[in-house]
Design a protein around this motif. Structure first.
Motif, PDB file in Angstrom:
ATOM      1  N   GLN A 208       0.870  -1.174   0.000  1.00 18.55           N
ATOM      2  CA  GLN A 208       0.000   0.000   0.000  1.00 18.55           C
ATOM      3  C   GLN A 208       0.904   1.218   0.000  1.00 18.55           C
ATOM      4  O   GLN A 208       1.998   1.172   0.554  1.00 18.55           O
ATOM      5  N   SER A 209       0.447   2.301  -0.607  1.00 18.11           N
ATOM      6  CA  SER A 209       1.303   3.490  -0.654  1.00 18.11           C
ATOM      7  C   SER A 209       0.491   4.762  -0.436  1.00 18.11           C
ATOM      8  O   SER A 209      -0.707   4.799  -0.696  1.00 18.11           O
ATOM      9  N   GLU A 210       1.156   5.772   0.069  1.00 20.38           N
ATOM     10  CA  GLU A 210       0.568   7.112   0.165  1.00 20.38           C
ATOM     11  C   GLU A 210       1.732   8.100   0.061  1.00 20.38           C
ATOM     12  O   GLU A 210       2.900   7.690   0.140  1.00 20.38           O
ATOM     13  N   ALA A 211       1.430   9.365  -0.112  1.00 23.13           N
ATOM     14  CA  ALA A 211       2.497  10.359  -0.173  1.00 23.13           C
ATOM     15  C   ALA A 211       3.162  10.461   1.200  1.00 23.13           C
ATOM     16  O   ALA A 211       2.500  10.377   2.229  1.00 23.13           O
ATOM     17  N   VAL A 212       4.481  10.595   1.194  1.00 20.59           N
ATOM     18  CA  VAL A 212       5.229  10.720   2.456  1.00 20.59           C
ATOM     19  C   VAL A 212       6.283  11.816   2.304  1.00 20.59           C
ATOM     20  O   VAL A 212       6.673  12.144   1.186  1.00 20.59           O
ATOM     21  N   ILE A 213       6.712  12.357   3.445  1.00 19.85           N
ATOM     22  CA  ILE A 213       7.864  13.262   3.407  1.00 19.85           C
ATOM     23  C   ILE A 213       9.088  12.454   3.794  1.00 19.85           C
ATOM     24  O   ILE A 213       9.107  11.791   4.828  1.00 19.85           O
ATOM     25  N   ILE A 214      10.094  12.478   2.921  1.00 21.43           N
ATOM     26  CA  ILE A 214      11.352  11.818   3.251  1.00 21.43           C
ATOM     27  C   ILE A 214      12.402  12.871   3.549  1.00 21.43           C
ATOM     28  O   ILE A 214      12.308  14.008   3.070  1.00 21.43           O
ATOM     29  N   ALA A 215      13.378  12.500   4.364  1.00 14.52           N
ATOM     30  CA  ALA A 215      14.435  13.447   4.714  1.00 14.52           C
ATOM     31  C   ALA A 215      15.764  12.721   4.777  1.00 14.52           C
ATOM     32  O   ALA A 215      15.824  11.500   4.896  1.00 14.52           O
ATOM     33  N   THR A 216      16.819  13.490   4.674  1.00 13.70           N
ATOM     34  CA  THR A 216      18.158  12.969   4.913  1.00 13.70           C
ATOM     35  C   THR A 216      18.303  12.803   6.413  1.00 13.70           C
ATOM     36  O   THR A 216      18.024  13.743   7.146  1.00 13.70           O
ATOM     37  N   PRO A 217      18.752  11.641   6.894  1.00 13.33           N
ATOM     38  CA  PRO A 217      18.993  11.537   8.333  1.00 13.33           C
ATOM     39  C   PRO A 217      20.071  12.551   8.747  1.00 13.33           C
ATOM     40  O   PRO A 217      20.984  12.834   7.978  1.00 13.33           O
ATOM     41  N   GLY A 218      19.910  13.104   9.938  1.00 14.74           N
ATOM     42  CA  GLY A 218      20.941  13.995  10.482  1.00 14.74           C
ATOM     43  C   GLY A 218      20.996  15.374   9.861  1.00 14.74           C
ATOM     44  O   GLY A 218      22.073  15.860   9.518  1.00 14.74           O
ATOM     45  N   LEU A 219      19.848  16.014   9.706  1.00 13.05           N
ATOM     46  CA  LEU A 219      19.839  17.406   9.230  1.00 13.05           C
ATOM     47  C   LEU A 219      20.499  18.287  10.280  1.00 13.05           C
ATOM     48  O   LEU A 219      20.360  18.030  11.483  1.00 13.05           O
ATOM     49  N   ASP A 220      21.164  19.366   9.848  1.00 17.77           N
ATOM     50  CA  ASP A 220      21.811  20.230  10.849  1.00 17.77           C
ATOM     51  C   ASP A 220      20.748  20.998  11.651  1.00 17.77           C
ATOM     52  O   ASP A 220      19.574  21.023  11.287  1.00 17.77           O
ATOM     53  N   GLY A 221      21.196  21.626  12.736  1.00 19.08           N
ATOM     54  CA  GLY A 221      20.286  22.249  13.703  1.00 19.08           C
ATOM     55  C   GLY A 221      19.278  23.199  13.090  1.00 19.08           C
ATOM     56  O   GLY A 221      18.077  23.098  13.357  1.00 19.08           O
ATOM     57  N   GLU A 222      19.762  24.107  12.246  1.00 17.67           N
ATOM     58  CA  GLU A 222      18.860  25.120  11.691  1.00 17.67           C
ATOM     59  C   GLU A 222      17.796  24.465  10.800  1.00 17.67           C
ATOM     60  O   GLU A 222      16.601  24.747  10.915  1.00 17.67           O
ATOM     61  N   LYS A 223      18.238  23.553   9.930  1.00 21.46           N
ATOM     62  CA  LYS A 223      17.299  22.876   9.026  1.00 21.46           C
ATOM     63  C   LYS A 223      16.314  22.011   9.810  1.00 21.46           C
ATOM     64  O   LYS A 223      15.127  21.953   9.483  1.00 21.46           O
ATOM     65  N   ALA A 224      16.833  21.342  10.842  1.00 18.80           N
ATOM     66  CA  ALA A 224      15.961  20.485  11.647  1.00 18.80           C
ATOM     67  C   ALA A 224      14.876  21.320  12.330  1.00 18.80           C
ATOM     68  O   ALA A 224      13.722  20.894  12.431  1.00 18.80           O
ATOM     69  N   ASP A 225      15.252  22.521  12.775  1.00 18.52           N
ATOM     70  CA  ASP A 225      14.277  23.418  13.416  1.00 18.52           C
ATOM     71  C   ASP A 225      13.184  23.831  12.428  1.00 18.52           C
ATOM     72  O   ASP A 225      12.002  23.856  12.765  1.00 18.52           O
ATOM     73  N   ILE A 226      13.596  24.192  11.210  1.00 18.53           N
ATOM     74  CA  ILE A 226      12.610  24.617  10.205  1.00 18.53           C
ATOM     75  C   ILE A 226      11.697  23.442   9.864  1.00 18.53           C
ATOM     76  O   ILE A 226      10.473  23.584   9.780  1.00 18.53           O
ATOM     77  N   LEU A 227      12.298  22.252   9.735  1.00 20.22           N
ATOM     78  CA  LEU A 227      11.491  21.071   9.422  1.00 20.22           C
ATOM     79  C   LEU A 227      10.480  20.795  10.542  1.00 20.22           C
ATOM     80  O   LEU A 227       9.318  20.512  10.275  1.00 20.22           O
ATOM     81  N   ASP A 228      10.927  20.918  11.785  1.00 20.81           N
ATOM     82  CA  ASP A 228      10.012  20.709  12.920  1.00 20.81           C
ATOM     83  C   ASP A 228       8.828  21.665  12.849  1.00 20.81           C
ATOM     84  O   ASP A 228       7.687  21.268  13.069  1.00 20.81           O
ATOM     85  N   LYS A 229       9.117  22.925  12.565  1.00 19.94           N
ATOM     86  CA  LYS A 229       8.045  23.933  12.454  1.00 19.94           C
ATOM     87  C   LYS A 229       7.073  23.556  11.345  1.00 19.94           C
ATOM     88  O   LYS A 229       5.862  23.640  11.504  1.00 19.94           O
TER      89      LYS A 229
END
Ligand code: ATP
Ligand code: MG
Length: 283
Positions: free
Chosen positions: A176-197
């Motif tokens: 089964q499939s649906e749209a997903v958000i994929i990410a690179t493991p270990g994003l740096d702090g600033e990018k991880a913060d924006i992604l969290d938001k």
């Protein structure tokens, strides 16, 4: 700045753009544009072919991407799923010519299967101890049996009408499939913060879509019964009506069991039920 890759054109494009816009991002997306920057959020959007997105994410050309789970599984890149998105739902299935009788999964042994998803099919066959040939083609998979290229196919199915019009029938669901958000493991702090938001906003939009605001008039004796059925986010709001013995009750109800609940509420004497869409929901 967080770089998000989405499909340039195709079945994921509309849902992806809608999701970002509903999350409050304002950006232009001209027809031939390859990238754009949000005006009000530190995000850059890249428009790419969906097949290429996992590689771009692995190479950190994009930090995150929106793809079908099928593409994520097939490409086997260094990506992780950070959010499931509830749209572009479909399944990947094996189909054979309609005229053939299907003798179970073992009958695929020794057959040739045409697909654009060789890795997924390989994995599926291995799990079931089947040895079959895989014929990788890049499109129009459903005509392969008709032109003698393969005995069976493995492709995306949503309603089954494409299979039907090509004289095929679905015999096994592979995933089964649906749209997903994929990410690179270990994003740096600033990018991880924006992604969290961004994920926080997406969650609010997703929740809102799955819920409705509901208000009704009910006899005061039923308030307890109704509250048990639709407890809402903390508890319902109860406002006395000018008419003695009655209240207006406001709450939130899950879209999935909505009709069942409405029937119950009516049996408890609720009247004048109004149901209103919610735009954002933050619990
Ligand atoms: P691209 O040109 O970007 O490579 P594509 O032709 O490979 O696009 P689409 O047909 O646009 O891909 O499908 C993109 C994704 O949408 C698929 O990988 C799948 O996850 C999902 N999808 C495909 N068909 C359907 C469908 N009928 N219903 C729902 N979702 C689907
Ligand atoms: Mg593609």
């Amino acid at each position: 700045m967080l770089r998000i890759a989405i499909q340039k054109s195709g079945r994921l494009q509309e849902g992806s753009l809608e999701l970002l816009k509903e999350s409050g991002l304002s950006f232009s997306n001209g027809k031939d544009q390859l990238k754009t920057q949000a005006r009000n959020f530190p995000v850059e959007i890249l428009f790419l072919r969906d097949d290429d997105i996992p590689q771009y994410v692995e190479d950190r050309v994009a930090d995150v991407g929106i793809v079908g789970e099928n593409i994520y599984v097939e490409k086997q890149k260094n990506n992780e799923i950070v959010k499931r998105l509830d749209f572009a739902k479909c399944r990947l299935s094996i189909a054979i010519p309609r005229a053939e009788t299907y003798g179970g999964i073992k009958s695929l042994d020794g057959k040739n299967i045409a697909t654009t998803y060789p890795n997924i099919v390989k994995g599926f066959l291995k799990r079931h101890g089947i040895s079959a040939g895989i014929h990788e083609i890049s499109g129009s998979v459903e005509i392969a049996p008709g032109i003698g290229l393969a005995d069976a196919i493995c492709d995306i199915v949503s309603t089954g009408s494409t299979l039907l019009s090509n004289g095929l029938k679905e015999v096994e669901v592979v995933m089964q499939s649906e749209a997903v958000i994929i990410a690179t493991p270990g994003l740096d702090g600033e990018k991880a913060d924006i992604l969290d938001k961004l994920l926080f906003r997406i969650e609010a939009v997703k929740k809102a879509k799955n819920n409705k605001y509901i208000l009704m008039n009910c006899p005061n004796d039923s308030i307890k019964l109704i509250t048990d059925v639709i407890p809402g986010m903390k508890s319902p709001t109860i406002i006395p009506l000018a008419r003695q013995g009655w209240s207006s009750l406001h709450s939130v109800v899950d879209e999935n069991d909505f009709w069942e609940k409405i029937d119950l509420l009516r049996s408890f004497g609720a009247e004048g039920i109004l149901v209103i869409p919610i735009e954002k929901m933050i619990v």
